[in-house]
Design an enzyme around this catalytic site. Structure first.
Site, PDB file in Angstrom:
ATOM      1  NE  ARG A   1      34.356  27.103  31.714  1.00  0.00           N
ATOM      2  CZ  ARG A   1      33.173  27.638  32.038  1.00  0.00           C
ATOM      3  NH1 ARG A   1      32.115  26.887  32.175  1.00  0.00           N
ATOM      4  NH2 ARG A   1      33.069  28.931  32.238  1.00  0.00           N
TER       5      ARG A   1
ATOM      6  NE  ARG B   1      25.586  36.308  33.009  1.00  0.00           N
ATOM      7  CZ  ARG B   1      25.889  35.197  32.344  1.00  0.00           C
ATOM      8  NH1 ARG B   1      25.009  34.658  31.542  1.00  0.00           N
ATOM      9  NH2 ARG B   1      27.052  34.630  32.504  1.00  0.00           N
TER      10      ARG B   1
ATOM     11  NE  ARG C   1      32.811  34.457  32.739  1.00  0.00           N
ATOM     12  CZ  ARG C   1      33.166  33.170  32.665  1.00  0.00           C
ATOM     13  NH1 ARG C   1      34.436  32.819  32.709  1.00  0.00           N
ATOM     14  NH2 ARG C   1      32.250  32.250  32.548  1.00  0.00           N
TER      15      ARG C   1
ATOM     16  NE  ARG D   1      33.619  30.238  28.415  1.00  0.00           N
ATOM     17  CZ  ARG D   1      32.432  30.296  28.990  1.00  0.00           C
ATOM     18  NH1 ARG D   1      31.664  29.231  29.009  1.00  0.00           N
ATOM     19  NH2 ARG D   1      32.016  31.410  29.537  1.00  0.00           N
TER      20      ARG D   1
ATOM     21  CE  LYS E   1      25.338  30.307  33.900  1.00  0.00           C
ATOM     22  NZ  LYS E   1      25.384  30.583  32.454  1.00  0.00           N
TER      23      LYS E   1
HETATM   24  P1  AMP Z   1      27.953  32.444  30.036  1.00  0.00           P
HETATM   25  O1  AMP Z   1      28.384  31.402  29.080  1.00  0.00           O
HETATM   26  O2  AMP Z   1      26.480  32.344  30.399  1.00  0.00           O
HETATM   27  O3  AMP Z   1      28.824  32.528  31.253  1.00  0.00           O
HETATM   28  O4  AMP Z   1      28.103  33.848  29.273  1.00  0.00           O
HETATM   29  C1  AMP Z   1      29.342  34.281  28.790  1.00  0.00           C
HETATM   30  C2  AMP Z   1      29.369  35.796  28.618  1.00  0.00           C
HETATM   31  O5  AMP Z   1      28.331  36.204  27.706  1.00  0.00           O
HETATM   32  C3  AMP Z   1      29.096  36.599  29.882  1.00  0.00           C
HETATM   33  O6  AMP Z   1      30.268  36.789  30.655  1.00  0.00           O
HETATM   34  C4  AMP Z   1      28.581  37.920  29.299  1.00  0.00           C
HETATM   35  O7  AMP Z   1      29.631  38.700  28.779  1.00  0.00           O
HETATM   36  C5  AMP Z   1      27.757  37.437  28.117  1.00  0.00           C
HETATM   37  N1  AMP Z   1      26.339  37.182  28.507  1.00  0.00           N
HETATM   38  C6  AMP Z   1      25.680  35.986  28.473  1.00  0.00           C
HETATM   39  N2  AMP Z   1      24.406  36.109  28.895  1.00  0.00           N
HETATM   40  C7  AMP Z   1      24.242  37.412  29.206  1.00  0.00           C
HETATM   41  C8  AMP Z   1      23.150  38.187  29.721  1.00  0.00           C
HETATM   42  N3  AMP Z   1      21.963  37.622  30.013  1.00  0.00           N
HETATM   43  N4  AMP Z   1      23.348  39.518  29.919  1.00  0.00           N
HETATM   44  C9  AMP Z   1      24.513  40.108  29.624  1.00  0.00           C
HETATM   45  N5  AMP Z   1      25.586  39.441  29.165  1.00  0.00           N
HETATM   46  C10 AMP Z   1      25.474  38.106  28.951  1.00  0.00           C
END
Ligand code: AMP
Length: 199
Positions: A125, A88, A142, A131, A13
């Protein structure tokens, strides 16, 4: 071009959002990237979200909604965007409805990738990018959070008929092409409707 890209961790994504944003010359707003930068920079926001992020949990709807509201307020109402990682939860989807008032049509694309492929991609990754939240146990959390909180968001947009499903289990260039193609007819339809019904 107001686009939301939804997909599980490892679905590509982030990569796709960045490519589509570049192709359409609109800003790419990634909540995950913004939060990771905040954590790395040691800001107050970073301190507030560090623990939930490292556990693979979502940060609070309030924090994230304020953050997105701030980014969208910086954009002119007619400037489109690609949102990556938001909404989300159903609460965030409702908040986005409010933020979208007077901003035109919203297209929502879901990236579909089988679970076993996600696990394989996330493992590589972890090695390549290091990460912290790609650790095996955190990845499992997750994915569970995705199923629990984000799948209802997909159903929410499906019921509204704004959801477009794209196969994310293809070479990245093909996925980008499919997203672009999927989004195009949506806007055609939208403009037809403004000009008057065609039926
Ligand atoms: P991502 O890179 O989009 O997978 O986001 C990494 C982490 O950031 C997620 O596992 C959440 O802890 C936090 N996060 C990102 N976007 C959101 C959101 N819209 N709502 C809540 N937590 C978020």
């Amino acid at each position: 071009m107001n686009l939301v890209l939804i997909g599980p961790p490892g679905s590509g994504k982030g990569t796709q959002a960045s490519r589509v944003a570049q192709a359409c010359a609109v800003p790419h707003i990634s909540t995950g990237d913004i939060l990771r930068r905040a954590v790395a920079g040691g800001s107050m926001l970073g301190d507030a979200v560090r623990d939930s992020m490292s556990r693979g949990e979502l940060v609070s709807d309030e924090i994230i909604t304020d953050l997105v509201a701030e980014r969208l307020a910086d954009l002119h109402a007619t400037t489109g965007f690609v949102l990556d990682g938001f909404p989300r939860t159903i609460e965030q989807a409702y908040a986005l409805d409010v933020l979208m008032e007077e901003r035109g049509h919203l297209a929502v694309v879901e990236l579909n990738v089988p679970d076993e492929e996600l696990v394989r991609r996330l493992a590589s990754r972890r090695t390549a990018e290091g990460r912290a939240d790609d650790d095996e146990e955190v990845v499992r959390e997750r994915l569970a959070v995705y199923h629990r909180s984000t799948l209802p968001v997909i159903e929410f947009y499906r019921m509204r008929r704004t959801l477009l499903s794209v196969n994310g289990d293809l070479p990245p260039e093909q996925v980008t092409e499919r997203i672009t193609l999927a989004v195009d007819p949506v806007f055609d339809k939208y403009f037809d409707r403004i000009a008057g019904p065609i039926e």
